[in-house]
Design an enzyme around this catalytic site. Structure first.
Site, short mmCIF file in Angstrom:
data_model
loop_
_atom_site.label_atom_id
_atom_site.label_comp_id
_atom_site.label_asym_id
_atom_site.label_seq_id
_atom_site.Cartn_x
_atom_site.Cartn_y
_atom_site.Cartn_z
N HIS A 1 21.67 82.97 59.35
CA HIS A 1 22.50 82.30 58.34
C HIS A 1 23.70 81.57 58.97
CE1 HIS A 1 20.84 84.90 54.80
NE2 HIS A 1 20.12 83.83 55.02
N HIS B 1 17.21 91.17 54.34
CA HIS B 1 18.15 90.09 54.03
C HIS B 1 17.58 88.79 54.59
CE1 HIS B 1 22.04 88.15 53.39
NE2 HIS B 1 22.07 87.79 54.66
N HIS C 1 21.50 87.40 62.67
CA HIS C 1 20.51 86.63 61.90
C HIS C 1 20.94 85.18 61.82
CE1 HIS C 1 23.38 87.80 58.76
NE2 HIS C 1 22.81 86.98 57.90
N ASP D 1 26.76 81.36 58.31
CA ASP D 1 28.01 82.09 58.53
C ASP D 1 27.85 83.17 59.60
OD1 ASP D 1 26.39 83.49 56.60
OD2 ASP D 1 28.11 84.76 56.12
FE FE Z 1 26.74 86.67 55.87
ZN ZN Z 2 23.51 86.53 55.81
#
Ligand code: FE
Ligand code: ZN
Length: 256
Positions: free
Chosen positions: A59, A115, A57, A61
């Protein structure tokens, strides 16, 4: 076929990074790109040459190192079609049911939104492993930032349907705080109580609690057990719809 080698390493404060390697084909993929210096150190340590990135995904990080690693190594980047515009350097966009070839290994892609809306997981069925990013954690699940709780519940059901002996690699060491929460939910679960003790002992010794097997998660993770009568009884929701139970459990975790 040569074995799928997996090198796990700590990144940032609580992320896990993974390199997977097919020695026969001479291929190495980073599963997500947290913390570029840590990825470079892992490459140095293993002596593997990075050829691919598989993102779960968008994000930072998880995809934050894409650009730098692509510039450095010219790797091919595969990531979620549902958030293609947010994945730096994406070459191949994949979604539910797609196959990702990696040397003599292949992963099937699962859409696991919740998420984030485009979040995917990679299931290497022949190798018995799945990389689930921030969808499922040991005794927990990802915070529902972009999707809805019922959508997240449906996503977790997909992971729950994989073979129980599957080894699950998630992207964070959140297990001990998840354990503190889990024991407030399914208070009558002996397997959970035993696992929490084991987790506390492991962490006290500085050991990792990831990866984990799906079978253990199915028996203890409250976010996979919303349909179980015992959990429902323990939180006073006996007979309720599993998606509603999940929604309630997720809500309690958000303010825990
Ligand atoms: Fe994460
Ligand atoms: Zn995440």
């Amino acid at each position: 076929m040569s074995k799928l080698e997996i090198h796990q390493f700590e990144a940032f404060s609580d992320n896990y990074g993974y390199l997977i390697h097919d020695a026969g084909a001479g291929l190495t993929a980073a599963i997500d790109t947290p913390d570029t210096p840590k990825i470079l150190a892992a490459l140095e340590e293993t002596g593997w040459a990075l050829t691919h990135i598989l993102n779960t995904h968008h994000h930072p990080d998880h995809a934050g190192g894409n650009k730098e690693l692509k510039a450095k190594f010219g790797v091919e980047i595969t990531g979620p079609v549902g958030e293609a515009a947010k994945i730096p350097g994406l070459d191949r966009a994949v979604g539910e049911g797609d196959t990702v070839e990696f040397g003599s290994h292949r992963a099937r892609v699962l859409d696991v939104p919740g998420h984030t809306l485009g979040h995917i997981a990679y299931h290497f069925a022949d190798d018995g492993v799945a990389f689930v990013g921030d969808a499922l954690f040991a005794l927990g699940c990802g915070r529902v930032f972009e999707g809805t709780p019922p959508q997240m519940w449906a996503s977790l059901q997909k992971i729950a349907a994989l073979p129980p002996e599957t080894t699950i690699y998630c992207a964070h060491e959140y297990t001990q705080s998840n354990a503190r929460f889990a024991e407030t939910i399914e208070t009558s679960n002996d397997a959970l109580r035993a696992r929490v003790k084991e987790i506390d002992e492991k962490r006290a010794r500085g050991e990792r609690t990831v990866p984990m097997t799906l079978e253990v998660e199915l028996a203890t993770n409250p976010f996979l057990r919303a349909g179980e009568a015992s959990l429902q009884r323990d939180i006073g929701m006996e007979g309720a719809d599993a998606a509603d139970v999940f929604t309630e459990v997720r809500k309690r975790k958000d303010s825990f």
